[in-house]
Design a protein around this motif. Structure first.
Motif: not given
Ligand code: SF4
Length: 349
Positions: A201-220, A156-159, A196-198
Motif C-alpha cells: 500500500a504505497p502512500a504516493c500522495a505523502i511521499c517525498p519522492a513523488q516528484a521524481i518517481c516514474r513508477g507512481k502510476d502503477a507502483p505494484e 525500483c519504483r522511482i526508476f 511510505v512506499c510499502t
Molecule cells: S511516489 Fe514512488 S517512491 Fe513514493 S510511495 Fe509512490 S511509488 Fe513509492
C-alpha cells in the motif's frame, strides 16, 4: 566526523537537489530517529545492528536482541574474546546462526576497531556490499548508498524497473545519493521504504519522492512479483539418547548450516538403527515422543523424535538436564527439549 564527498560523488547526486531537500525535511519530521543504533557513534554497535537486521525485523531486534547482546558483549574486543558457545547462546532465537559465527570471526579479525573503508569492511567475514555500505555510511559518514530490501523496492519504483539487475540498481542508488548527507539520506530512504512506499500500500500522495518517481502510476508493477518457490520437506529422525545417569547425548554441528549449535543425534527418517561412538541403538527399542516441525529458509524439517535408554554410554558429549539447557541450540532442538519436559518449548504433534 563526516567524510567530505568526492567531486565525482557529489556530481552523481546533481539533478536531485530538490528531492534531497524534501527527503531530509521528511526525515526530520517523520524519521525513526529514536532507534538506538541511530543514536550512537560506536561503529561496533552500528555494525551489530546491521548484521541483526539482515534477516530479522526491526521490531524483533529492538525488543529482544540488540540491547541484551550489547550488554553481554559491549565491545568488539569483548566479543572477540568470548567463547563461541556464549556468542551462539546470545544469538539464540534470532536464527541464521552463520551471522553470529561470522560476527565472532570478524570481531577476532578487527578487535582493535572496524575499518572505515568499504573494501576493507567487505573483506570481513559475512559482510556483503549492503552491510559494508551501511557501516561506512552510518558509522563513518562515507558518501555511499545503502540498498537493503526496502530501499531496493523504492529504487525500483522511482526508476520504474520491473526486473532489476543488481549492478544497475547499485548504479542508480549511487546516482540518487545525497553525498553531502549520507547518514540522514540513507536512513530516510530506509524509512520511506518501511513506512511510505510499502510493498502492498504505497502512500504516493505523502511521499517525498513523488516528484521524481516514474513508477507512481502503477507502483505494484515495480519490482515484478517473483513466483514463490516451493520449499521441500526433509524427513528425519531425532534420537534422544539418555543414559542411566540421566545425561543426554548432544554434539556441536560441524556443518555450515547451524554450525556450532548443539544437536541430538539425527538420521534420515527410515534408519532402523544408529551408531554413536561404540554404541549401537535400534529404533525398535525406542519410544516415540512426538513430531517436531521447523521451517527454515530452504526446507521444512519434519522429524520423529525417539527416546532411547542408553545404559552405560557416557563421557564427552553427554550432558545432564541443567547443562543441556545451557547449550546453544536451534529452534528444532528447543522443541525436542519441550517434548522432554525440559523447557518451555513443545512439539507439533
Ligand atoms: S511516489 Fe514512488 S517512491 Fe513514493 S510511495 Fe509512490 S511509488 Fe513509492
Amino acid at each position: 566526523m563526516q567524510a567530505k564527498p568526492s567531486a565525482a560523488a557529489a556530481r552523481r547526486g546533481e539533478g536531485y537537489a530538490a528531492f534531497h531537500r524534501l527527503l531530509l525535511a521528511w526525515y526530520n519530521r517523520y524519521g525513526r530517529k529514536d532507534l538506538p543504533w541511530r543514536n550512537t557513534r560506536d561503529a561496533y554497535a552500528i555494525y551489530l545492528s546491521e548484521v541483526m537486521l539482515q534477516q530479522t525485523q526491526v521490531k524483533t531486534v529492538l525488543e529482544r536482541f540488540y540491547v541484551p547482546f550489547l550488554t553481554r558483549f559491549p565491545s568488539l574486543r569483548a566479543l572477540a574474546e568470548a567463547p563461541q558457545d556464549e556468542v551462539l547462546s546470545a544469538w539464540q532465537g534470532l536464527g541464521y546462526y552463520s551471522r553470529a559465527l561470522n560476527l565472532h570471526k570478524a570481531a577476532k579479525a578487527s578487535a582493535a576497531g572496524l575499518p572505515a573503508d568499504v573494501e576493507a569492511l567487505r573483506a570481513l567475514p559475512g559482510v556483503g556490499k549492503n552491510t559494508a555500505h551501511a557501516v561506512a555510511a552510518f558509522a563513518f559518514h562515507q558518501p555511499v548508498a545503502v540498498m537493503e530490501a526496502n530501499v531496493r523496492r523504492v529504487l525500483c519504483r522511482i526508476f520504474a524497473i520491473s526486473k532489476p539487475v543488481e549492478a544497475d540498481l547499485w548504479e542508480k542508488a549511487a546516482a540518487l545519493l545525497d553525498a553531502s548527507h549520507p547518514f540522514d539520506y540513507n536512513q530516510a530512504m530506509m524509512d520511506v521504504g518501511a513506512t511510505v512506499c510499502t510493498k502492498r500500500a504505497p502512500a504516493c500522495a505523502i511521499c517525498p519522492a513523488q516528484a521524481i518517481c516514474r513508477g507512481k502510476d502503477a507502483p505494484e508493477l515495480y519490482p515484478a512479483a517473483k513466483m514463490a518457490k516451493k520449499v521441500p520437506v526433509r524427513r528425519e529422525t531425532i534420537w534422544v539418547l539418555r543414559n542411566e545417569a540421566g545425561e543426554f547425548y548432544a554434539a556441536a554441528r560441524a556443518s555450515r548450516f547451524l554450525g556450532g549449535l548443539y544437536q541430538f543425534a539425527q538420521s534420515d527418517a527410515e534408519a532402523t538403527g544408529l551408531r554413536v561412538g561404540k554404541h549401537h541403538f535400534a529404533r525398535a527399542h525406542g519410544k516415540t515422543l512426538g513430531v517436531v516441525r521447523q521451517q527454515y529458509s530452504h526446507f521444512t524439517l519434519e522429524a520423529d523424535v525417539m527416546l532411547l535408554e542408553a545404559g552405560k554410554a557416557g563421557g564427552k558429549d553427554w550432558y545432564g538436564p541443567r547443562a543441556l539447557l545451557g547449550l546453544p541450540m536451534s529452534m528444532a532442538e528447543k522443541k525436542v527439549m519441550g517434548l522432554l519436559g525440559l523447557s518451555g518449548g513443545g512439539g507439533d504433534g
